[in-house]
Design a protein around this motif. Structure first.
Motif, PDB file in Angstrom:
ATOM      1  N   ARG A 211      42.538  44.261  42.769  1.00  0.00           N
ATOM      2  CA  ARG A 211      42.778  43.141  43.684  1.00  0.00           C
ATOM      3  C   ARG A 211      42.996  41.816  42.946  1.00  0.00           C
ATOM      4  NH1 ARG A 211      37.230  44.150  43.943  1.00  0.00           N
ATOM      5  NH2 ARG A 211      35.895  42.395  43.309  1.00  0.00           N
ATOM      6  N   ASP A 212      42.807  41.785  41.636  1.00  0.00           N
ATOM      7  CA  ASP A 212      42.984  40.542  40.887  1.00  0.00           C
ATOM      8  C   ASP A 212      44.438  40.077  40.937  1.00  0.00           C
ATOM      9  OD1 ASP A 212      40.343  40.432  40.233  1.00  0.00           O
ATOM     10  OD2 ASP A 212      40.572  41.249  38.210  1.00  0.00           O
TER      11      ASP A 212
ATOM     12  N   PHE B 181      34.658  34.889  36.375  1.00  0.00           N
ATOM     13  CA  PHE B 181      35.405  34.940  37.626  1.00  0.00           C
ATOM     14  C   PHE B 181      36.020  33.579  37.853  1.00  0.00           C
ATOM     15  CE2 PHE B 181      35.781  34.128  42.195  1.00  0.00           C
ATOM     16  CZ  PHE B 181      36.676  35.129  42.536  1.00  0.00           C
ATOM     17  N   ARG B 182      37.321  33.546  38.171  1.00  0.00           N
ATOM     18  CA  ARG B 182      38.021  32.295  38.375  1.00  0.00           C
ATOM     19  C   ARG B 182      38.753  32.319  39.717  1.00  0.00           C
ATOM     20  NH1 ARG B 182      40.940  31.922  32.396  1.00  0.00           N
ATOM     21  NH2 ARG B 182      39.013  31.897  31.152  1.00  0.00           N
TER      22      ARG B 182
ATOM     23  N   ARG C 275      42.968  34.484  42.368  1.00  0.00           N
ATOM     24  CA  ARG C 275      41.604  34.887  42.029  1.00  0.00           C
ATOM     25  C   ARG C 275      41.654  36.071  41.083  1.00  0.00           C
ATOM     26  NH1 ARG C 275      38.881  34.851  48.119  1.00  0.00           N
ATOM     27  NH2 ARG C 275      38.809  32.562  48.369  1.00  0.00           N
ATOM     28  N   TYR C 276      40.820  36.011  40.037  1.00  0.00           N
ATOM     29  CA  TYR C 276      40.837  37.113  39.079  1.00  0.00           C
ATOM     30  C   TYR C 276      39.584  37.073  38.209  1.00  0.00           C
ATOM     31  CZ  TYR C 276      42.551  33.482  35.865  1.00  0.00           C
ATOM     32  OH  TYR C 276      42.682  32.347  35.105  1.00  0.00           O
ATOM     33  N   THR C 277      39.313  38.202  37.583  1.00  0.00           N
ATOM     34  CA  THR C 277      38.190  38.328  36.654  1.00  0.00           C
ATOM     35  C   THR C 277      38.726  38.424  35.229  1.00  0.00           C
ATOM     36  OG1 THR C 277      38.211  40.711  37.046  1.00  0.00           O
ATOM     37  CG2 THR C 277      36.602  39.410  38.285  1.00  0.00           C
TER      38      THR C 277
ATOM     39  N   GLY D 229      32.908  30.705  37.147  1.00  0.00           N
ATOM     40  CA  GLY D 229      31.575  30.966  36.617  1.00  0.00           C
ATOM     41  C   GLY D 229      31.640  32.090  35.601  1.00  0.00           C
ATOM     42  N   SER D 230      30.731  32.051  34.638  1.00  0.00           N
ATOM     43  CA  SER D 230      30.737  33.087  33.609  1.00  0.00           C
ATOM     44  C   SER D 230      29.329  33.318  33.091  1.00  0.00           C
ATOM     45  CB  SER D 230      31.664  32.701  32.448  1.00  0.00           C
ATOM     46  OG  SER D 230      31.141  31.595  31.736  1.00  0.00           O
ATOM     47  N   VAL D 231      29.144  34.509  32.555  1.00  0.00           N
ATOM     48  CA  VAL D 231      27.923  34.835  31.838  1.00  0.00           C
ATOM     49  C   VAL D 231      28.340  35.546  30.560  1.00  0.00           C
ATOM     50  CG1 VAL D 231      27.653  37.005  33.117  1.00  0.00           C
ATOM     51  CG2 VAL D 231      25.687  36.008  31.906  1.00  0.00           C
ATOM     52  N   ALA D 232      27.729  35.149  29.447  1.00  0.00           N
ATOM     53  CA  ALA D 232      28.087  35.712  28.148  1.00  0.00           C
ATOM     54  C   ALA D 232      26.844  36.240  27.448  1.00  0.00           C
ATOM     55  CB  ALA D 232      28.779  34.660  27.284  1.00  0.00           C
TER      56      ALA D 232
END
Length: 487
Positions: free
Chosen positions: A318-319, A256-257, A281-283, A236-239
């Motif tokens: 933590r990514d 976030f993936r 998992r990472y941002t 999901g993303s917001v731009a």
């Protein structure tokens, strides 16, 4: 011939973008800054814009059209500049992709005043588009590398709702099954403020597959197939978008993936996520800048385009991924006259560190970033550059107005055909892991070239079909079909 291409394109790439013939393109309010210079020019006179009349926008809100116009009611413009200003505004309205045709006329209201009439023919905005497409990167990869296996097909439905609420907002829904299952929701709001400069984009995606590329062997993707799902992606993303002028766009995006794979994947490639991991998992935080001065988005023939993206994967401790990358591209389009055209595109990519899990490898060979003649190959590396050049001639151009078609948005049908010749070159630095294992070294760390001839067919609603015969530095030639413009 290729040497001539390379010499010419290197020269063109080093030249600064030429100053437009008219100064009106430099900024949104540039005509106001030219008043002092015009005081010494007696060939024209000043005009005040009285009214701006909009015709044909049954769905599109007035403010969306007015946002693209350089002139507003009450502005003063020099008469000799008016035609150039209106021509540029027409191109800007066409490039919103909201209209089939745009016409802007100036009508004298008095000796010192003028009215502007903007007449548009709106496109069809609702497209329920059936999905029946190859899962591979292009037709030739599917045909040559995977023996034209029809099991490697995606099917489903895409729903595009353009110009929602008449505000140029876009909703995209995707429900895709078959070789690669995907469900996606994307909503774009170009403007949420009164000045129409700020916008937002929201995106949510879920995908899963029983077939996935898990290795690259001799620069070709090696797929693993199973009876069960072997890879799942959630994201999901917001731009936040900012358009400070007619031509420049800024995008700041946070993502976030979450990716997971089956143990069968790690058995084949322990480095898929790195060290045999099955969950990743990472941002991601990225910034994109675009300066678009092309005459027509769908198939540009004049102007220039610049785009750069800076991205950092792994914002928090933590990514599970740490990667920084920069991509930059510049394209220049030349109208040489008499229906001859020249275009040149330069792309550069750099990333660090150069030791990454397999799924985070950078590669030349996806989307439009490939050397023509190497469509069936993927060349991976932390750094690469690419130069693509095309010389073409328009041999046919006609616009059909079929009044017999019931839906008026489809009556306007432009059709153009171009013959062309082209030459590409590039270089990819190889990953250390491939150098250490002596894998995928044939096409990396060396200068690659490709050239060929082709035919482009350009239709309505930005449709482009390219038929090309290309050959590469290895002396291998082939016929290729593409359904998108070159760059």
């Amino acid at each position: 011939m290729l040497a001539v291409f390379i010499s010419l394109f290197s020269f063109l790439s080093l030249q600064e973008a030429p100053t437009p013939a008219s100064s009106v393109e430099a900024a949104d309010t540039v005509w106001k800054s030219n008043v002092q210079r015009r005081l010494t020019d007696s060939t024209g006179h000043f005009l005040k814009v009285n009214r701006i009349v909009l015709v044909g926008n049954a769905i599109t809100r007035d403010r969306i059209l007015l946002r693209e116009l350089s002139l507003k009611s009450g502005d003063v413009v020099y008469s000799n500049d008016l035609k150039d200003i209106l021509d540029l505004d027409k191109k800007k309205l066409i490039n919103t992709r909201l209209f089939n045709t745009v016409e802007i006329k100036s009508l004298p209201f008095s000796k010192e005043e003028v009215d502007l009439v903007v007449s548009v023919n709106e496109r069809w905005y609702t497209f329920p588009s059936p999905i029946f497409e190859l899962a591979d990167r292009n037709f030739n990869e599917w045909w040559e590398n995977y023996e034209h296996d029809f099991r490697r097909v995606n099917y489903g439905l895409r729903l595009y709702q353009f110009n929602m609420r008449g505000r140029n907002e876009t909703l995209r829904l995707v429900a895709q099954l078959g070789f690669y299952r995907k469900f996606e929701i994307n909503y774009k709001i170009p403007y949420f403020d009164k000045k129409q400069k700020q916008g937002l984009i929201f995106d949510f995606e879920y995908s899963e597959t029983k077939n996935a590329p898990v290795l690259t062997d001799e620069h070709k993707l090696d797929f693993l197939e199973d009876d069960h799902v072997i890879r799942v992606h959630r994201g999901g993303s917001v731009a936040y978008t900012y358009r400070n002028s007619f031509y420049d766009h800024h995008v700041l995006k946070a993502e976030f993936r979450s990716n997971s794979i089956a143990d069968t994947v790690t058995e084949v490639n322990p480095n898929y996520f790195g060290e045999g991991e099955r969950l990743q998992r990472y941002t991601v935080l990225s910034y994109q800048f675009t300066s678009d001065h092309r005459d027509y988005f769908g198939y540009p023939l004049n102007g220039y385009y610049f785009n750069t993206i800076v991205s950092k994967s792994g914002i928090f401790r933590r990514d599970d991924l740490d990667k920084f990358e920069i991509t930059a591209s510049y394209a220049k389009f030349f109208n040489l006259g008499k229906n001859y055209y020249l275009s040149n595109n330069i792309i550069g990519f750099w990333s660090t560190p150069d030791r990454q899990p397999y799924n985070a490898f950078g590669a030349m060979g996806y989307r439009k970033q490939f050397i023509r003649g190497y469509e069936v190959y993927v060349v991976e590396g932390p750094t690469y550059f690419l130069n693509k050049t095309t010389f073409k001639k328009r041999i046919f151009s006609k616009t059909y107005d079929w009044k017999s078609i019931a839906i008026r948005q489809f009556r306007h049908i432009p059709l153009s055909i171009y013959i062309k010749m082209y030459g590409d070159f590039g270089y990819v630095q190889n990953y250390p892991i491939y150098e250490e294992t002596n894998k995928n070294t044939l096409l990396s760390n060396r200068f690659l070239t490709g050239a060929g001839v082709g035919l482009d067919v350009v239709g309505s609603y930005d449709a482009v079909i390219r038929f090309e015969y290309s050959f590469n530095v290895m002396g291998v030639g082939g016929f290729f079909i593409h359904l998108k413009r070159e760059f």
